[in-house]
Design an enzyme around this catalytic site. Structure first.
Site, PDB file in Angstrom:
ATOM      1  N   HIS A 171       0.838  -1.093  -0.256  1.00  0.00           N
ATOM      2  CA  HIS A 171       0.336  -0.007   0.281  1.00  0.00           C
ATOM      3  C   HIS A 171       0.873   0.972   0.094  1.00  0.00           C
ATOM      4  CE1 HIS A 171      -3.181   2.830   0.976  1.00  0.00           C
ATOM      5  NE2 HIS A 171      -4.206   2.056   0.544  1.00  0.00           N
ATOM      6  N   HIS A 172       0.670   2.404  -0.472  1.00  0.00           N
ATOM      7  CA  HIS A 172       1.323   3.215  -1.027  1.00  0.00           C
ATOM      8  C   HIS A 172       1.439   3.952   0.605  1.00  0.00           C
ATOM      9  CE1 HIS A 172       3.533   6.067  -2.783  1.00  0.00           C
ATOM     10  NE2 HIS A 172       3.016   5.984  -4.582  1.00  0.00           N
ATOM     11  N   ALA A 173       0.261   4.164   1.464  1.00  0.00           N
ATOM     12  CA  ALA A 173       0.590   4.939   2.737  1.00  0.00           C
ATOM     13  C   ALA A 173       1.554   3.659   3.676  1.00  0.00           C
ATOM     14  CB  ALA A 173      -0.978   4.425   3.823  1.00  0.00           C
ATOM     15  N   ASN A 200       6.151   8.419   2.936  1.00  0.00           N
ATOM     16  CA  ASN A 200       6.277   8.757   2.041  1.00  0.00           C
ATOM     17  C   ASN A 200       6.963  10.736   1.698  1.00  0.00           C
ATOM     18  OD1 ASN A 200       4.087   7.935  -0.707  1.00  0.00           O
ATOM     19  ND2 ASN A 200       3.200   7.391   1.188  1.00  0.00           N
TER      20      ASN A 200
END
Length: 378
Positions: free
Chosen positions: A140-142, A322
């Site tokens: 997941h990008h989180a 990120n």
């Protein structure tokens, strides 16, 4: 190497976590990796197990605060099951092609994660026709951005066939701490108090600096304020109008394909235009999109492109989270000369990196998190 981390998402990570309630906005990173031989199952399992101990985010589940604007917490999953996340796909009998691997990866990439578990999967596909194997990895990008994901992969997989530290002692498992509803509420309130103090201090420092700049050069200070306001508007302004007549509708379906480009040749092409590898990649992509439109008997002068601008510092040890700001800008499709196209891409990206409001992305994400969900997903 271990992961430097916080127990709570940043506002930017929380925004990506929230907006994926709209399936079109799911924030996942999927990678397909080719291996020239089939990995030993016990050895790979040990490597990934070690990696989840060095990168505790891979053992974390996301816990939100109901009816709260506080970003979700990262908590170690008390029921963590490595075999749920590391999956073996066998039975190919030596006839699995790369096309089969990509077909397998497509629904994996389209599916959402189980929100009760850590947000990653590794699928190992055996039985390929060349005697090798393939890995379909998804996070997941989180958890991290693309640059961080590469650093994570360096810990999860061996880069040598027989590494010297293969028998190194296994690090301890991260400690499990599951907060009660009351403890989670108190922790969330404390987080908001601490954040308001930080914001208040930042605002005070900003006001002081702004007053000093205004007194020193009123005209320049006002112009700088206008530039930042306009830049912020460009970064967050919604624009759902499609520029392409053949890409006006979006579905949840994905299709993967691949082709090989020699890395040295791509770098050499970029140097001709005094650019970087990314400039060559984007320029080649726009050329392909132009041909795609021509094949459909359609034309468009430009397309809207989203690109992450990396803001990691060279000494940043945090591979989680990120460290990028999103940029949206138009890329022209009408330029045929590849060198001119690469130079144009380089100039466009440089302009995005120079946006005055880049430092305001996380505060703006915090503001968007406080708006109704429909506002952030439409």
């Amino acid at each position: 190497m271990t992961e430097s981390m916080t127990h709570r998402m940043s506002d930017t990570d929380a925004l990506m976590w929230t907006i994926e309630r709209d399936p079109l906005l799911r924030s996942t990173i999927t990678a397909v990796i080719r291996l020239d031989s089939v990995p030993d199952r016990a050895r790979l399992r040990r490597l990934v197990d070690r990696g989840t101990r060095q990168l505790p985010r891979m053992r974390h589940r996301v816990r939100g605060n109901p009816y709260s604007l506080v970003p979700p917490r990262w908590e170690v999953d008390p029921n963590f099951d490595l075999d749920f996340h590391l999956r073996w796909i066998g039975g190919g009998n030596g006839n699995v092609t790369m096309r089969d691997v990509l077909d397998y990866a497509q629904p994996v990439a389209m599916q959402s994660f189980d929100r009760a578990r850590p947000q990653w999967e590794i699928h190992v596909i055996e039985g390929m026709e060349d005697g090798g194997a393939a890995i379909v990895a998804k996070i997941h990008h989180a958890i991290s951005d693309g640059v961080g994901a590469v650093a994570m992969a360096m810990l999860l997989f061996d880069l040598e066939r027989d590494p010297a530290d293969d028998a190194a002692p296994m690090p301890p498992e991260p400690a499990v701490e599951v907060l009660s509803p009351i403890a989670r509420l108190i922790d969330g309130v404390q987080h908001e108090i601490d954040r308001e103090r930080r914001i208040g201090g930042g605002i005070a420092d900003g006001i002081s600096a702004a007053v000093g700049a205004l007194l020193a050069d009123p005209v320049a200070a006002v112009e700088r304020g206008r530039e930042i306001a306009v830049s912020a508007g460009r970064l967050i302004a919604p624009d759902a109008r499609p520029k392409s007549p053949v890409m006006a509708e979006r579905s949840l379906k994905m299709h993967f394909d691949s082709f090989d480009v020699p890395l040295d040749a791509a770098k050499a092409a970029a140097r001709v235009a005094e650019g970087r590898l990314n400039d060559a990649f984007v320029a080649a992509t726009t050329a392909g999109l132009r041909r795609y439109h021509e094949a459909h008997g359609a034309s468009t002068g430009s397309l809207r492109m989203a690109m992450p601008i990396n803001v990691r510092s060279d000494d940043d040890a945090d591979v989680g989270g990120n460290h990028f700001v999103p940029a949206r800008f138009d890329v022209p499709l009408v330029v045929e000369d590849p060198v001119q196209r690469m130079r144009q891409v380089r100039e466009l990206v440089a302009a995005q990196r120079a946006e005055p409001a880049l430092d305001l992305v996380d505060p703006m994400a915090g503001l968007l998190n406080r708006l109704p969900r429909g506002v952030t997903t439409e």
